[in-house]
Design a protein around this motif. Structure first.
Motif, PDB file in Angstrom:
ATOM      1  N   UNK A 100       0.848  -1.202   0.000  1.00  0.00           N
ATOM      2  CA  UNK A 100       0.000   0.000   0.000  1.00  0.00           C
ATOM      3  C   UNK A 100       0.883   1.253   0.000  1.00  0.00           C
ATOM      4  N   UNK A 101       1.972   1.193   0.730  1.00  0.00           N
ATOM      5  CA  UNK A 101       2.897   2.330   0.715  1.00  0.00           C
ATOM      6  C   UNK A 101       3.517   2.525  -0.674  1.00  0.00           C
ATOM      7  N   UNK A 102       4.009   1.429  -1.254  1.00  0.00           N
ATOM      8  CA  UNK A 102       4.683   1.509  -2.564  1.00  0.00           C
ATOM      9  C   UNK A 102       3.786   2.098  -3.643  1.00  0.00           C
ATOM     10  N   UNK A 103       2.494   1.809  -3.537  1.00  0.00           N
ATOM     11  CA  UNK A 103       1.591   2.261  -4.587  1.00  0.00           C
ATOM     12  C   UNK A 103       0.833   3.515  -4.162  1.00  0.00           C
ATOM     13  N   UNK A 104       1.184   4.031  -2.997  1.00  0.00           N
ATOM     14  CA  UNK A 104       0.474   5.185  -2.461  1.00  0.00           C
ATOM     15  C   UNK A 104       1.013   6.498  -2.978  1.00  0.00           C
ATOM     16  N   UNK A 105       0.494   7.571  -2.432  1.00  0.00           N
ATOM     17  CA  UNK A 105       0.854   8.893  -2.919  1.00  0.00           C
ATOM     18  C   UNK A 105       1.985   9.549  -2.150  1.00  0.00           C
ATOM     19  N   UNK A 106       2.663   8.783  -1.306  1.00  0.00           N
ATOM     20  CA  UNK A 106       3.737   9.377  -0.512  1.00  0.00           C
ATOM     21  C   UNK A 106       5.077   8.760  -0.850  1.00  0.00           C
ATOM     22  N   UNK A 107       5.917   9.511  -1.521  1.00  0.00           N
ATOM     23  CA  UNK A 107       7.211   8.978  -1.900  1.00  0.00           C
ATOM     24  C   UNK A 107       8.164   8.877  -0.713  1.00  0.00           C
ATOM     25  N   UNK A 108       7.822   9.547   0.388  1.00  0.00           N
ATOM     26  CA  UNK A 108       8.725   9.592   1.549  1.00  0.00           C
ATOM     27  C   UNK A 108       9.042   8.219   2.099  1.00  0.00           C
ATOM     28  N   UNK A 109       9.737   8.211   3.231  1.00  0.00           N
ATOM     29  CA  UNK A 109      10.202   6.946   3.768  1.00  0.00           C
ATOM     30  C   UNK A 109       9.060   6.146   4.371  1.00  0.00           C
ATOM     31  N   UNK A 110       9.328   4.864   4.539  1.00  0.00           N
ATOM     32  CA  UNK A 110       8.371   3.937   5.110  1.00  0.00           C
ATOM     33  C   UNK A 110       8.972   3.363   6.373  1.00  0.00           C
ATOM     34  N   UNK A 111       8.288   3.555   7.485  1.00  0.00           N
ATOM     35  CA  UNK A 111       8.766   2.988   8.737  1.00  0.00           C
ATOM     36  C   UNK A 111       7.702   2.065   9.300  1.00  0.00           C
ATOM     37  N   UNK A 112       8.140   0.968   9.891  1.00  0.00           N
ATOM     38  CA  UNK A 112       7.193   0.017  10.465  1.00  0.00           C
ATOM     39  C   UNK A 112       7.528  -0.189  11.927  1.00  0.00           C
ATOM     40  N   UNK A 113       6.489  -0.263  12.737  1.00  0.00           N
ATOM     41  CA  UNK A 113       6.712  -0.488  14.160  1.00  0.00           C
ATOM     42  C   UNK A 113       5.649  -1.418  14.703  1.00  0.00           C
ATOM     43  N   UNK A 114       6.082  -2.380  15.493  1.00  0.00           N
ATOM     44  CA  UNK A 114       5.148  -3.313  16.101  1.00  0.00           C
ATOM     45  C   UNK A 114       4.815  -2.826  17.509  1.00  0.00           C
ATOM     46  N   UNK A 115       3.534  -2.600  17.755  1.00  0.00           N
ATOM     47  CA  UNK A 115       3.115  -2.008  19.032  1.00  0.00           C
ATOM     48  C   UNK A 115       2.881  -3.041  20.124  1.00  0.00           C
ATOM     49  N   UNK A 116       2.952  -4.324  19.783  1.00  0.00           N
ATOM     50  CA  UNK A 116       2.643  -5.362  20.769  1.00  0.00           C
ATOM     51  C   UNK A 116       3.795  -5.554  21.737  1.00  0.00           C
ATOM     52  N   UNK A 117       3.439  -5.904  22.956  1.00  0.00           N
ATOM     53  CA  UNK A 117       4.422  -6.301  23.965  1.00  0.00           C
ATOM     54  C   UNK A 117       5.499  -5.255  24.215  1.00  0.00           C
ATOM     55  N   UNK A 118       5.160  -3.985  24.016  1.00  0.00           N
ATOM     56  CA  UNK A 118       6.107  -2.925  24.344  1.00  0.00           C
ATOM     57  C   UNK A 118       5.483  -2.131  25.489  1.00  0.00           C
ATOM     58  N   UNK A 119       6.232  -1.922  26.593  1.00  0.00           N
ATOM     59  CA  UNK A 119       5.650  -1.160  27.699  1.00  0.00           C
ATOM     60  C   UNK A 119       5.204   0.234  27.231  1.00  0.00           C
TER      61      UNK A 119
END
Ligand SMILES: Nc1ncnc2c1ncn2[C@@H]1O[C@H](COP(=O)(O)OP(=O)(O)O)[C@@H](O)[C@H]1O
Ligand SMILES: [Mg+2]
Length: 341
Positions: free
Chosen positions: A68-87
């Motif tokens: 979805x990012x690759x085909x989206x309208x934002x050429x900027x960077x892509x960051x991913x973060x997993x919210x599980x099990x983080x205090x």
């Protein structure tokens, strides 16, 4: 072969979009469920709306987010973060940053993911796990584009597209008072449902070939093919752990054969080999009937070397009837070893 061979009139997917899909997804499915999802994603191409990606664990939500990012309208960077099990505190400073001395160990100031992803996309995985405090902060970014680093009163402005994923039923979470309704609506502008593997069984042979090829590591001798009888098992198993579980099974089985030929049923784990009748996940009457039908149809096809006319005759149904049934049961229309990448 091209993906557009399946009902292009009802599922418009352009060739150029498919190019991007092929670059992002190692295995591009051709099952109806996947084509429907891709068609929806293509309709989002060039837009910047937030998207909620739902689906069971192991279906490939992370890869879909990237697509979805690759085909989206934002050429900027892509960051991913997993919210599980983080205090809570750690997640807050991960997302929004902190000033030096904000908490023990916060020696230097740090920008959070929202600042890092400025102008781009931030993928928040397992969004159903965040606390009400972080939910409130997230709502603020999505509504006002405002964040505050932990320990700082200054408000900063960010423009970030948010893709979020969850395997929870967020509507249920909202009803139970565990997830803010206003945040749900902000995230759920568009919802992309990634189908479970059991609803796209005709793609299983493709996944198997991909994971077999990937399991060739170093000097280890691994299997390069799956015996038809073992493939039948893979095509009928319900896959509660989806693509992730299939990958594990195939890689493990490929090693277990130690080069003595194709993967056999006995190389799979007891879970997959187990008689469905003894399986607690046996399912509804309809699921059990379908499973039995799948077995019967696959066996008839194998006996007749996938000649549909003869297989149909042996079951006393018409060829058309058999093909219809194969569609309904999500079975590949050609022998698994023949259906191309
Ligand atoms: N289309 C695909 N092609 C190849 N591998 C896939 C595909 N979809 C999922 N996988 C693999 O399945 C595993 C689970 O995917 P992931 O995105 O982590 O699932 P989820 O986030 O939905 O739990 C990963 O190892 C991923 O690489
Ligand atoms: Mg995941």
């Amino acid at each position: 072969m091209s993906l557009t061979l399946t009902a292009p009139e009802t599922l418009p997917i352009t060739e150029s979009f498919l190019e991007t899909v092929r670059e992002t997804l190692p295995v591009v499915g051709r099952s109806r469920a996947v084509l429907e999802m891709l068609s929806l994603i293509e309709s989002l191409a060039g837009t910047e709306t937030n998207v909620l990606i739902t689906g069971e664990s192991g279906v490939g939500k992370e890869l879909v987010a990237r697509l979805i990012h690759q085909t989206g309208g934002r050429p900027g960077s892509y960051l991913a973060h997993n919210c599980a099990a983080i205090p809570e505190g750690t997640l807050e400073s991960d997302l929004f940053g902190h000033v030096s001395g904000a908490f023990t160990g916060a020696v230097a100031a740090r920008r959070g993911f929202f600042e890092e992803a400025e102008g781009g996309t931030l993928f928040l995985d397992e969004i159903g796990e965040i606390t009400s405090r972080v939910q409130a902060q997230l709502l603020r970014v999505l509504q006002e584009g405002e964040i505050r680093r932990v320990g700082e009163s200054r408000v900063r402005h960010v423009r970030v597209r948010v893709l979020a994923a969850t395997n929870r039923d967020l509507v249920q979470e909202v009803r139970a008072g565990r997830f803010r309704e206003d945040l749900f609506y902000r995230l759920n502008v568009v919802q992309v449902r990634v189908p479970p593997l059991r609803d796209r069984r005709s793609d299983i042979p493709r996944f198997v070939r991909h994971f077999l090829a990937g399991s060739v590591r170093g000097a280890e001798t691994v299997a390069e093919a799956v015996h038809p009888e073992a493939m039948e098992l893979l095509l009928t198993y319900p896959w509660p752990g989806n693509v992730r579980q299939l990958a594990n099974e195939v890689e493990r089985a490929a090693l277990l054969t130690r080069g003595r030929g194709p993967v056999r049923s006995r190389d799979f784990s007891p879970d997959v080999r187990g008689e469905p009748a003894r399986d607690r996940r046996a399912g509804t009457l309809r699921e059990q009937v379908e499973r039995a039908q799948r077995r019967i149809v696959l066996e008839a096809l194998r006996r007749h070397e996938w000649n549909k006319t003869r297989a149909a005759r042996s079951l006393s149904i018409t060829r058309q009837g058999l093909i219809k049934m194969m569609h309904r049961l999500e079975l590949p229309l050609v022998a698994p070893e023949e259906n191309g990448g």
